[in-house]
Design an enzyme around this catalytic site. Structure first.
Site, PDB file in Angstrom:
ATOM      1  N   LYS A   1     -29.322 -32.234 -20.138  1.00  0.00           N
ATOM      2  CA  LYS A   1     -29.584 -31.896 -18.743  1.00  0.00           C
ATOM      3  C   LYS A   1     -28.365 -31.157 -18.194  1.00  0.00           C
ATOM      4  O   LYS A   1     -27.312 -31.744 -17.952  1.00  0.00           O
ATOM      5  CB  LYS A   1     -29.806 -33.154 -17.893  1.00  0.00           C
ATOM      6  CG  LYS A   1     -30.296 -32.772 -16.498  1.00  0.00           C
ATOM      7  CD  LYS A   1     -29.942 -33.783 -15.429  1.00  0.00           C
ATOM      8  CE  LYS A   1     -28.622 -33.509 -14.752  1.00  0.00           C
ATOM      9  NZ  LYS A   1     -28.547 -32.295 -13.936  1.00  0.00           N
TER      10      LYS A   1
ATOM     11  N   GLU B   1     -27.768 -28.858 -12.125  1.00  0.00           N
ATOM     12  CA  GLU B   1     -28.956 -28.239 -11.521  1.00  0.00           C
ATOM     13  C   GLU B   1     -28.667 -26.849 -10.961  1.00  0.00           C
ATOM     14  O   GLU B   1     -29.585 -26.032 -10.818  1.00  0.00           O
ATOM     15  CB  GLU B   1     -29.553 -29.152 -10.440  1.00  0.00           C
ATOM     16  CG  GLU B   1     -28.603 -29.660  -9.378  1.00  0.00           C
ATOM     17  CD  GLU B   1     -27.880 -30.948  -9.787  1.00  0.00           C
ATOM     18  OE1 GLU B   1     -27.498 -31.079 -10.966  1.00  0.00           O
ATOM     19  OE2 GLU B   1     -27.678 -31.806  -8.916  1.00  0.00           O
TER      20      GLU B   1
ATOM     21  N   GLY C   1     -18.258 -34.433 -16.121  1.00  0.00           N
ATOM     22  CA  GLY C   1     -18.448 -34.236 -14.690  1.00  0.00           C
ATOM     23  C   GLY C   1     -17.438 -35.054 -13.913  1.00  0.00           C
ATOM     24  O   GLY C   1     -16.358 -35.366 -14.422  1.00  0.00           O
ATOM     25  N   GLY C   2     -17.788 -35.413 -12.698  1.00  0.00           N
ATOM     26  CA  GLY C   2     -16.843 -36.082 -11.806  1.00  0.00           C
ATOM     27  C   GLY C   2     -16.741 -37.581 -12.065  1.00  0.00           C
ATOM     28  O   GLY C   2     -17.628 -38.201 -12.657  1.00  0.00           O
TER      29      GLY C   2
ATOM     30  N   THR D   1     -19.641 -39.923 -10.564  1.00  0.00           N
ATOM     31  CA  THR D   1     -20.856 -39.895 -11.389  1.00  0.00           C
ATOM     32  C   THR D   1     -20.604 -40.593 -12.721  1.00  0.00           C
ATOM     33  O   THR D   1     -21.467 -41.334 -13.210  1.00  0.00           O
ATOM     34  CB  THR D   1     -21.301 -38.441 -11.662  1.00  0.00           C
ATOM     35  OG1 THR D   1     -21.198 -37.692 -10.459  1.00  0.00           O
ATOM     36  CG2 THR D   1     -22.709 -38.379 -12.175  1.00  0.00           C
ATOM     37  N   GLY D   2     -19.428 -40.378 -13.286  1.00  0.00           N
ATOM     38  CA  GLY D   2     -19.101 -41.003 -14.572  1.00  0.00           C
ATOM     39  C   GLY D   2     -19.186 -42.519 -14.497  1.00  0.00           C
ATOM     40  O   GLY D   2     -19.703 -43.172 -15.411  1.00  0.00           O
TER      41      GLY D   2
ATOM     42  N   GLU E   1     -16.146 -37.314 -20.056  1.00  0.00           N
ATOM     43  CA  GLU E   1     -15.087 -36.310 -19.833  1.00  0.00           C
ATOM     44  C   GLU E   1     -15.056 -36.075 -18.340  1.00  0.00           C
ATOM     45  O   GLU E   1     -15.936 -35.397 -17.796  1.00  0.00           O
ATOM     46  CB  GLU E   1     -15.435 -35.004 -20.553  1.00  0.00           C
ATOM     47  CG  GLU E   1     -15.407 -35.079 -22.055  1.00  0.00           C
ATOM     48  CD  GLU E   1     -14.018 -35.187 -22.619  1.00  0.00           C
ATOM     49  OE1 GLU E   1     -13.040 -34.906 -21.907  1.00  0.00           O
ATOM     50  OE2 GLU E   1     -13.912 -35.581 -23.793  1.00  0.00           O
TER      51      GLU E   1
ATOM     52  N   CYS F   1     -11.317 -28.552 -15.042  1.00  0.00           N
ATOM     53  CA  CYS F   1     -10.922 -29.972 -15.015  1.00  0.00           C
ATOM     54  C   CYS F   1      -9.449 -30.136 -15.340  1.00  0.00           C
ATOM     55  O   CYS F   1      -8.799 -31.053 -14.853  1.00  0.00           O
ATOM     56  CB  CYS F   1     -11.773 -30.760 -15.993  1.00  0.00           C
ATOM     57  SG  CYS F   1     -11.867 -29.979 -17.602  1.00  0.00           S
TER      58      CYS F   1
ATOM     59  N   GLU G   1      -8.715 -35.341  -6.724  1.00  0.00           N
ATOM     60  CA  GLU G   1      -9.054 -34.098  -7.416  1.00  0.00           C
ATOM     61  C   GLU G   1      -9.838 -33.221  -6.438  1.00  0.00           C
ATOM     62  O   GLU G   1     -11.022 -33.422  -6.230  1.00  0.00           O
ATOM     63  CB  GLU G   1      -9.914 -34.384  -8.663  1.00  0.00           C
ATOM     64  CG  GLU G   1     -10.114 -33.131  -9.489  1.00  0.00           C
ATOM     65  CD  GLU G   1     -11.273 -33.216 -10.480  1.00  0.00           C
ATOM     66  OE1 GLU G   1     -12.290 -33.839 -10.164  1.00  0.00           O
ATOM     67  OE2 GLU G   1     -11.141 -32.616 -11.564  1.00  0.00           O
TER      68      GLU G   1
HETATM   69  P1  NAD Z   1     -20.911 -34.043 -11.112  1.00  0.00           P
HETATM   70  O1  NAD Z   1     -20.417 -35.358 -11.579  1.00  0.00           O
HETATM   71  O2  NAD Z   1     -21.331 -33.905  -9.707  1.00  0.00           O
HETATM   72  O3  NAD Z   1     -22.186 -33.579 -11.964  1.00  0.00           O
HETATM   73  C1  NAD Z   1     -22.134 -33.444 -13.374  1.00  0.00           C
HETATM   74  C2  NAD Z   1     -23.528 -33.635 -13.924  1.00  0.00           C
HETATM   75  O4  NAD Z   1     -23.960 -34.962 -13.658  1.00  0.00           O
HETATM   76  C3  NAD Z   1     -24.585 -32.719 -13.311  1.00  0.00           C
HETATM   77  O5  NAD Z   1     -25.471 -32.318 -14.335  1.00  0.00           O
HETATM   78  C4  NAD Z   1     -25.301 -33.641 -12.335  1.00  0.00           C
HETATM   79  O6  NAD Z   1     -26.615 -33.269 -12.056  1.00  0.00           O
HETATM   80  C5  NAD Z   1     -25.269 -34.940 -13.100  1.00  0.00           C
HETATM   81  N1  NAD Z   1     -25.445 -36.155 -12.284  1.00  0.00           N
HETATM   82  C6  NAD Z   1     -25.162 -36.334 -10.976  1.00  0.00           C
HETATM   83  N2  NAD Z   1     -25.476 -37.603 -10.602  1.00  0.00           N
HETATM   84  C7  NAD Z   1     -25.956 -38.221 -11.702  1.00  0.00           C
HETATM   85  C8  NAD Z   1     -26.431 -39.544 -11.976  1.00  0.00           C
HETATM   86  N3  NAD Z   1     -26.472 -40.484 -11.038  1.00  0.00           N
HETATM   87  N4  NAD Z   1     -26.829 -39.827 -13.231  1.00  0.00           N
HETATM   88  C9  NAD Z   1     -26.785 -38.897 -14.198  1.00  0.00           C
HETATM   89  N5  NAD Z   1     -26.357 -37.638 -14.011  1.00  0.00           N
HETATM   90  C10 NAD Z   1     -25.938 -37.305 -12.779  1.00  0.00           C
HETATM   91  O7  NAD Z   1     -19.781 -33.026 -11.533  1.00  0.00           O
HETATM   92  P2  NAD Z   1     -19.721 -31.479 -11.173  1.00  0.00           P
HETATM   93  O8  NAD Z   1     -19.386 -31.411  -9.737  1.00  0.00           O
HETATM   94  O9  NAD Z   1     -20.920 -30.781 -11.716  1.00  0.00           O
HETATM   95  O10 NAD Z   1     -18.488 -31.013 -12.076  1.00  0.00           O
HETATM   96  C11 NAD Z   1     -17.196 -31.056 -11.654  1.00  0.00           C
HETATM   97  C12 NAD Z   1     -16.459 -32.236 -12.264  1.00  0.00           C
HETATM   98  O11 NAD Z   1     -16.513 -32.169 -13.691  1.00  0.00           O
HETATM   99  C13 NAD Z   1     -14.996 -32.240 -11.914  1.00  0.00           C
HETATM  100  O12 NAD Z   1     -14.584 -33.544 -11.581  1.00  0.00           O
HETATM  101  C14 NAD Z   1     -14.325 -31.787 -13.205  1.00  0.00           C
HETATM  102  O13 NAD Z   1     -12.991 -32.205 -13.333  1.00  0.00           O
HETATM  103  C15 NAD Z   1     -15.210 -32.394 -14.230  1.00  0.00           C
HETATM  104  N6  NAD Z   1     -15.081 -31.713 -15.533  1.00  0.00           N
HETATM  105  C16 NAD Z   1     -14.430 -32.355 -16.550  1.00  0.00           C
HETATM  106  C17 NAD Z   1     -14.252 -31.720 -17.774  1.00  0.00           C
HETATM  107  C18 NAD Z   1     -13.516 -32.380 -18.922  1.00  0.00           C
HETATM  108  O14 NAD Z   1     -13.510 -31.829 -20.012  1.00  0.00           O
HETATM  109  N7  NAD Z   1     -12.886 -33.531 -18.724  1.00  0.00           N
HETATM  110  C19 NAD Z   1     -14.764 -30.431 -17.944  1.00  0.00           C
HETATM  111  C20 NAD Z   1     -15.429 -29.815 -16.894  1.00  0.00           C
HETATM  112  C21 NAD Z   1     -15.581 -30.473 -15.690  1.00  0.00           C
END
Ligand code: NAD
Length: 495
Positions: free
Chosen positions: A178, A181, A231-232, A235-236, A253, A287, A387
């Site tokens: 996934k 979006e 991601g963030g 969410t993680g 990550e 990131c 961040e």
């Molecule tokens: P985000 O956490 O908002 O979203 C990431 C993904 O998670 C999206 O596909 C989103 O739809 C999905 N998501 C959101 N809520 C969810 C839920 N409840 N259950 C399952 N999936 C869900 O992050 P973002 O804003 O898209 O990306 C930016 C973040 O990603 C920053 O914090 C950045 O540091 C991090 N990032 C980390 C790395 C790394 O390698 N460590 C690389 C790139 C980005």
């Protein structure tokens, strides 16, 4: 994207619409123009995709392909991306608003990632273990984890996806992916490549849509054996919580608050140029961006004056604007978040040196945010702690090496950082003591597919890339084989 590229979900080897027929319009954040319209999946669509992945895994249609042939397949994927690089890069630039040249660089990295896992797919099938018994064959073999759920962010959409897809396929797994979006198109394109190259039905599945409807089932569902998320932090945490009841493997990550430590004996011009690159490349939407400049007092004033001047000169623009040096943020909501983050930093005492505006009239249609430098920052300033995820550099100063290490480690994150010095001893001592997953010495940003990537502390768990990135998608199994079975007599026969 070419006209004959499908834009739909991909489940069990077929391109399908969402079960409700709902769609989402994707826009370019540089000017708000429509890039495409894609289906918006539901939780039920995700269920179907998971079921297809499970069937494919259990049929062994991909697992039983010899690892070397799976590797060859990944090399073909790399070639196919290379052949369609313009199409891929344009799609990434349109979805994210990033400069075309940056998107092209991402595609080169993606090709390298597929090549790397293509080459090592059959390199480490397992090992023999000395059982200290001549009649025993003891070996550890590696097997795929099973059904993998992959959830990716919008900043490097296909790069983050490729760090998951390549090792997962190398190891013999099935998956459901996934993408974020806001940026689905290059993930659609890679699925198109896998489909055209003949990956068996059900091994790769794609669902598009919002995190809480389409992403959440991937972390919750008991038939998903591993969820890999980039991601963030917020969410993680949710993903780790919803994965807990089924005790699935979780790879996270997450974000970073990355220190860029500059000693007075560093090459001034190189450190200055790289500090700009560290903080402002890709609009700071990286990131591992070097958002915390930690600089030795003797050179701080001159360095920050120069940094401010150069940051103020950076030209913002759209993906295909040749004069542009950096692009927009991803959305209005994200720009509002960055604006609030900088304002709170200033209210807490940081001094604004440059930036903190949305550009002039020419940038009105997009979500631009000018490269920003905040100095006079204290350790508890929210701009230093949180961040912000935008083109913002905060400045802290230090006197001694010990102080530099303490400031650099004073964060709940631990993704990446850099140390700049001309002294080999300082470089070695500081790089060993920084609690971050990647350390650059006299450089910023390069990474290699052969070397592990990932976070200490709240930047995540697990590793992507390198051999460990393959092992995330494999289970180790110990097979202990007694070639001369014998009665042990442990429980003596009573009659
Ligand atoms: P985000 O956490 O908002 O979203 C990431 C993904 O998670 C999206 O596909 C989103 O739809 C999905 N998501 C959101 N809520 C969810 C839920 N409840 N259950 C399952 N999936 C869900 O992050 P973002 O804003 O898209 O990306 C930016 C973040 O990603 C920053 O914090 C950045 O540091 C991090 N990032 C980390 C790395 C790394 O390698 N460590 C690389 C790139 C980005």
């Amino acid at each position: 994207m070419s006209d004959n590229t499908p834009t739909s979900l991909y489940i069990d080897g077929a391109w399908v619409a969402s079960s409700t027929g709902e769609t989402r319009t994707i826009t370019c954040p540089a000017d708000g123009s429509t890039v495409g319209v894609v289906p918006e999946a539901t939780a039920a669509d995700t269920e179907k995709a998971i079921a297809a992945a499970k069937r494919a895994f259990e049929s062994r249609v991909w697992v039983d392909v010899p690892a070397g042939q799976r590797g060859d397949f990944l090399l073909d994927v790399a070639d196919a991306i290379r052949d369609r690089k313009d199409e891929f890069a344009r799609a990434e630039a349109l979805d994210t608003g990033k400069r075309l040249v940056e998107a092209e660089g991402d595609m080169d990295d993606i090709i390298s990632c597929f090549r790397y896992y293509g080459k090592i797919a059959d390199s480490n099938p397992g090992r023999l273990v000395d059982a200290a018994d001549g009649s025993v064959i003891s070996r550890v073999v590696y097997e795929p984890v099973g059904v993998c759920g992959m959830i990716t962010p919008w900043n490097f959409p296909l790069l983050q996806a490729s760090w998951k897809i390549a090792p997962a396929l190398a190891a013999g797994n099935s998956f459901v992916i996934k993408p974020a979006e806001l940026t689905p198109h290059t993930t659609i394109l890679i699925i198109d490549v896998l489909d055209k190259l003949g990956l068996p039905a059900g091994v790769a599945n794609l669902v598009l849509g919002a995190g809480y409807t389409v992403g959440a089932p991937l972390s919750l569902h008991p038939d998903v054996d591993l969820v890999s998320f980039t991601g963030g932090l917020v969410t993680g945490r949710k993903i780790a919580e919803s994965a807990a009841p089924s005790v699935k493997k979780v790879a996270l990550e997450l974000g970073g608050k990355n220190p860029n430590v500059i000693f007075a004996d560093a090459d001034f011009d190189a450190a200055l140029d790289n500090a700009l690159n560290a903080g402002f490349t890709d609009s700071g939407l990286v990131c591992s961006a070097g958002t915390r400049l930690i600089i030795q007092e003797e050179i701080a004033e001159k360095f920050v004056d120069e940094l401010t001047r150069l940051a103020g000169d950076i030209v913002m623009g759209g993906p295909f604007d040749e004069k542009s040096e950096t692009g927009p943020l991803i959305s209005k909501e994200h720009r509002d978040k960055v604006t609030d983050y900088v304002n709170r930093g200033i209210e807490a005492g940081a001094r604004l040196r440059t930036g903190a505006h949305w550009g002039g009239e020419e940038h009105e249609q997009g979500y631009f945010y000018a490269p920003t430098v905040l100095d006079n920052c204290t350790a508890d300033n929210p701009a230093v702690v949180e961040e912000g995820f935008g083109p913002v550099i905060t400045v802290e100063t230090f006197r001694t090496e010990e102080e530099a290490i303490e400031i650099a480690n004073n964060t709940e994150y631990g993704l990446a950082g850099a140390v700049w010095t001309s002294d080999a001893g300082t470089a070695n001592r500081v790089s060993r003591r920084l609690r971050h997953g990647t350390i650059w010495v006299n450089d910023y940003h390069p990474y290699l597919p052969q070397a592990e990537w990932g976070g200490f502390k709240m930047s995540g768990n697990g590793r992507e890339l390198g051999p460990a990135g393959l092992n995330e998608y494999r289970e180790a199994k110990h097979i202990y084989e007694n070639t001369q079975p014998a009665v042990t007599g442990w429980f003596p026969r009573k009659n």
